[in-house]
Design a protein around this motif. Structure first.
Motif, short mmCIF file in Angstrom:
data_model
loop_
_atom_site.label_atom_id
_atom_site.label_comp_id
_atom_site.label_asym_id
_atom_site.label_seq_id
_atom_site.Cartn_x
_atom_site.Cartn_y
_atom_site.Cartn_z
N UNK A 156 0.83 -1.20 0.00
CA UNK A 156 0.00 0.00 0.00
C UNK A 156 0.87 1.25 0.00
N UNK A 157 2.02 1.19 0.69
CA UNK A 157 2.95 2.31 0.63
C UNK A 157 3.46 2.55 -0.78
N UNK A 158 3.75 1.47 -1.49
CA UNK A 158 4.18 1.59 -2.89
C UNK A 158 3.05 2.12 -3.76
N UNK A 159 1.81 1.73 -3.45
CA UNK A 159 0.65 2.25 -4.20
C UNK A 159 0.50 3.75 -3.98
N UNK A 160 0.72 4.19 -2.75
CA UNK A 160 0.60 5.62 -2.45
C UNK A 160 1.65 6.41 -3.22
N UNK A 161 2.88 5.90 -3.25
CA UNK A 161 3.95 6.55 -4.01
C UNK A 161 3.64 6.54 -5.50
N UNK A 162 3.13 5.40 -5.99
CA UNK A 162 2.80 5.27 -7.42
C UNK A 162 1.69 6.24 -7.82
N UNK A 163 0.76 6.52 -6.91
CA UNK A 163 -0.32 7.45 -7.25
C UNK A 163 0.23 8.84 -7.52
N UNK A 180 -5.44 9.41 4.04
CA UNK A 180 -6.47 8.57 4.65
C UNK A 180 -7.04 7.55 3.67
N UNK A 181 -7.00 7.85 2.37
CA UNK A 181 -7.42 6.86 1.38
C UNK A 181 -6.57 5.60 1.49
N UNK A 182 -5.28 5.78 1.71
CA UNK A 182 -4.37 4.63 1.75
C UNK A 182 -4.36 3.95 3.12
N UNK A 183 -4.56 4.69 4.20
CA UNK A 183 -4.64 4.03 5.50
C UNK A 183 -5.92 3.20 5.60
N UNK A 184 -7.00 3.69 4.95
CA UNK A 184 -8.24 2.91 4.95
C UNK A 184 -8.07 1.64 4.10
N UNK A 185 -7.42 1.78 2.95
CA UNK A 185 -7.13 0.59 2.14
C UNK A 185 -6.33 -0.42 2.94
N UNK A 186 -5.32 0.08 3.67
CA UNK A 186 -4.41 -0.80 4.41
C UNK A 186 -5.14 -1.56 5.52
N UNK A 187 -5.97 -0.86 6.27
CA UNK A 187 -6.64 -1.54 7.40
C UNK A 187 -7.66 -2.54 6.88
N UNK A 188 -8.32 -2.23 5.77
CA UNK A 188 -9.32 -3.17 5.24
C UNK A 188 -8.66 -4.45 4.75
N UNK A 189 -7.51 -4.32 4.10
CA UNK A 189 -6.88 -5.50 3.53
C UNK A 189 -6.13 -6.32 4.57
N UNK A 190 -5.67 -5.68 5.66
CA UNK A 190 -4.94 -6.42 6.70
C UNK A 190 -5.89 -6.89 7.79
N UNK A 191 -6.43 -5.95 8.57
CA UNK A 191 -7.24 -6.32 9.73
C UNK A 191 -8.62 -6.86 9.34
N UNK A 470 2.67 3.30 9.53
CA UNK A 470 3.26 4.60 9.19
C UNK A 470 4.60 4.40 8.49
N UNK A 471 5.43 3.52 9.03
CA UNK A 471 6.74 3.27 8.41
C UNK A 471 6.58 2.72 7.00
N UNK A 472 5.66 1.77 6.84
CA UNK A 472 5.48 1.12 5.54
C UNK A 472 4.98 2.11 4.49
N UNK A 473 4.15 3.06 4.89
CA UNK A 473 3.60 4.02 3.94
C UNK A 473 4.59 5.11 3.58
N UNK A 474 5.40 5.53 4.56
CA UNK A 474 6.28 6.67 4.30
C UNK A 474 7.61 6.27 3.68
N UNK A 475 8.10 5.05 3.93
CA UNK A 475 9.44 4.67 3.47
C UNK A 475 9.60 4.78 1.96
N UNK A 476 8.74 4.16 1.14
CA UNK A 476 8.91 4.32 -0.31
C UNK A 476 8.66 5.73 -0.80
N UNK A 477 7.79 6.46 -0.10
CA UNK A 477 7.49 7.82 -0.52
C UNK A 477 8.70 8.73 -0.32
#
Length: 513
Positions: A156-163, A180-191, A470-477
């Motif tokens: 999802x972090x890579x998707x956010x960067x790709x967007x 928030x679009x990507x944090x919502x995607x992340x929680x739905x697919x994981x939890x 947070x780390x996973x989303x920001x690292x590739x960005x």
């Protein structure tokens, strides 16, 4: 006419008598020893806080600073004691604190207003049921389970960067809706174990509904005559809330239905695994590793008769909100801070790049765990901008604070935002300094001077998940973009809300590396 006059006079006398009883009885006298602003008869301080939400925020923060470290307010006949000194969490027993004692885990009527949305979910519930749900959900945040989620979070972090890359060139983004679009995607697919791909409009409606119901919560909270559900339902705001709830509950019902359908199609094979199992070898026919989600645990308990359908929905309503909105705000403020502090941003980027090269040019949980400087940046962001800036508890027994005795049954509100910026515990508290969290500088720090995830038995169950996300989303960005400020935090306007929400758009420029 005479009868109405007599009734009116009797009503006024009863109200005045009750006012006198509450304010001048034993508990009222103890409360009134605590300093605080003068209020209006009967109404107390309530009317002072009705107005724009920005004004409410400023009044609250100024009030707590003015009466540091403790202040009391009255709302009609209900007293509130607000504290911001960590020592005031200690009860008369010495080491047991308001946050760590099971005697003070009951939440007050603030949270009752949320029940139409979250019912008796873990964020609101108490007593034996709360303990039972907490035990059920705790294994879902086991480290081995987080390892399974890391792959999805990184994706999802890579998707956010790709967007951003798909937009092309330099991009300016309003951060809160973007993140928030990507944090919502992340929680739905994981939890939740459910993907939101191709459901952009559906999830956008949900996110807007979350923001609007938080506004309605504050509106209703400060008008105690609207705390009754039936009375509130007759108002225009009550009717609007009913429409908003249909969107919120419709979204979570869809998520639950999708996951249940998956289990029906697979004959419940995943649910037959022990909920405490950490085995990660089960795979689908296509070789994809099976993920045991938080929702899977709840569905398993539902099938065994330990939870009703309503129980499952109420837990998911709470986790969907807490899991995406708070993390989105944490990440937003982190991006803002890094944009304004180029030296710190460069150091984070260098750390990510070095770890990436040493890890075979791939992101995984091991790499994320080794980003120690980024971890300190996240902690410092949570100090300056804790998403949950206030928490409240009902004192289960008389509580002796530093200078005052708070009687049992009183609502005690801890100002986390204020504690985190207290110069007695944080030198130059307004300065962004990640090195505050170097091990040698944290050893002797007051434990309760830093509580971004609350503390004690009601602390945030998903805090390790949130940090990983947070780390996973920001690292590739940060690896692909320089951040430059458009909006500056010195001009940040905050507003009263369930979370630390900005009152204006927060914009950052993303410049390709």
């Amino acid at each position: 006419m005479c009868f109405l006059y007599i009734i009116t006079v009797l009503f006024i006398l009863i109200v005045l008598g009750y006012h006198y009883y509450i304010h001048y009885g034993r508990n009222g006298r103890l409360i009134n020893l605590i300093p605080g602003p003068s209020g209006y008869p009967i109404f107390g301080n309530l009317l002072q806080y009705i107005g724009p939400r920005e004004k409410q925020w400023k009044l609250l923060m100024n009030l707590i600073n003015q009466y540091y470290p403790i202040v009391k307010l009255w709302g009609f006949f209900i007293p509130f004691v607000l504290i911001r000194h960590p020592d005031d969490l200690r009860t008369f027993t010495g080491k047991i604190t308001i946050l760590s004692s099971t005697q003070h885990i009951k939440k007050n009527f603030f949270y009752d207003i949320l029940r139409p949305w979250m019912g008796n979910g873990i964020l609101i519930n108490e007593g034996a049921k709360w303990h039972s749900i907490r035990r059920t959900l705790t294994p879902t945040f086991h480290f081995n389970i987080l390892q399974q989620h890391a792959e999805i979070l990184i994706k999802e972090g890579e998707n956010m960067t790709m967007s951003l890359k798909n937009t092309g060139g330099t991009v300016v983004k309003d951060l809160v809706p973007f993140v928030s679009e990507h944090t919502l995607n992340a929680i739905c697919e994981t939890l939740m174990g459910t993907s939101l791909r191709d459901l952009d409009e559906f999830q956008q409606k949900y996110r807007k509904a979350v923001h609007r119901i938080c506004e309605l919560f504050i509106y209703r909270l400060l008008r105690q005559w609207l705390h009754n559900d039936w009375i509130f339902s007759l108002t225009s705001k009550g009717k609007e809330q009913a429409k908003i709830l249909r969107i919120l509950h419709g979204f979570t019902n869809h998520i639950i239905a999708e996951r249940k359908l998956y289990h029906e199609r697979t004959n419940g094979r995943l649910l037959r695994r022990s909920i405490t199992s950490t085995d990660t070898n089960d795979t689908e026919a296509n070789g994809k590793r099976i993920q045991l989600s938080l929702l899977d645990h709840l569905i398993a308990d539902n099938r065994e008769g330990r939870l009703t359908d309503l129980d499952v929905k109420e837990q998911i309503d709470g986790f969907m909100f807490a899991g995406h909105d708070t993390t989105a705000l944490n990440l937003t403020y982190l991006l803002m801070l890094l944009a304004e502090h180029k030296d710190i941003q460069d150091r984070v980027r260098n750390e990510v790049n070095t770890a990436f090269q040493e890890n075979g040019k791939k992101f995984n949980i091991k790499l994320l765990q080794n980003l120690t400087y980024l971890n300190r940046c996240i902690k410092e962001t949570l100090r300056l901008y804790p998403s949950v800036f206030l928490i409240s508890r009902v004192a289960g027994k008389n509580v002796k604070l530093q200078s005052y005795l708070v009687p049992a049954g009183t609502t005690v509100v801890l100002n986390i935002y204020g504690v985190h910026r207290d110069p007695n515990f944080w030198p130059n508290p307004e300065t962004f300094d990640p090195d505050r969290f170097l091990p040698e500088r944290t050893q002797n720090r007051h434990f309760y001077s830093y509580i971004p995830f609350s503390a004690g038995p009601r602390n945030c169950l998903g805090q390790q998940y949130a940090l990983l996300q947070i780390k996973a989303l920001i690292a590739p960005l940060i690896q692909n973009y320089y951040l430059e400020p458009i909006t500056y935090l010195k001009n940040l306007r905050l507003q009263a809300d369930l979370v630390l929400r900005p009152a204006c758009p927060l914009r950052v420029k993303f410049v390709p590396v």
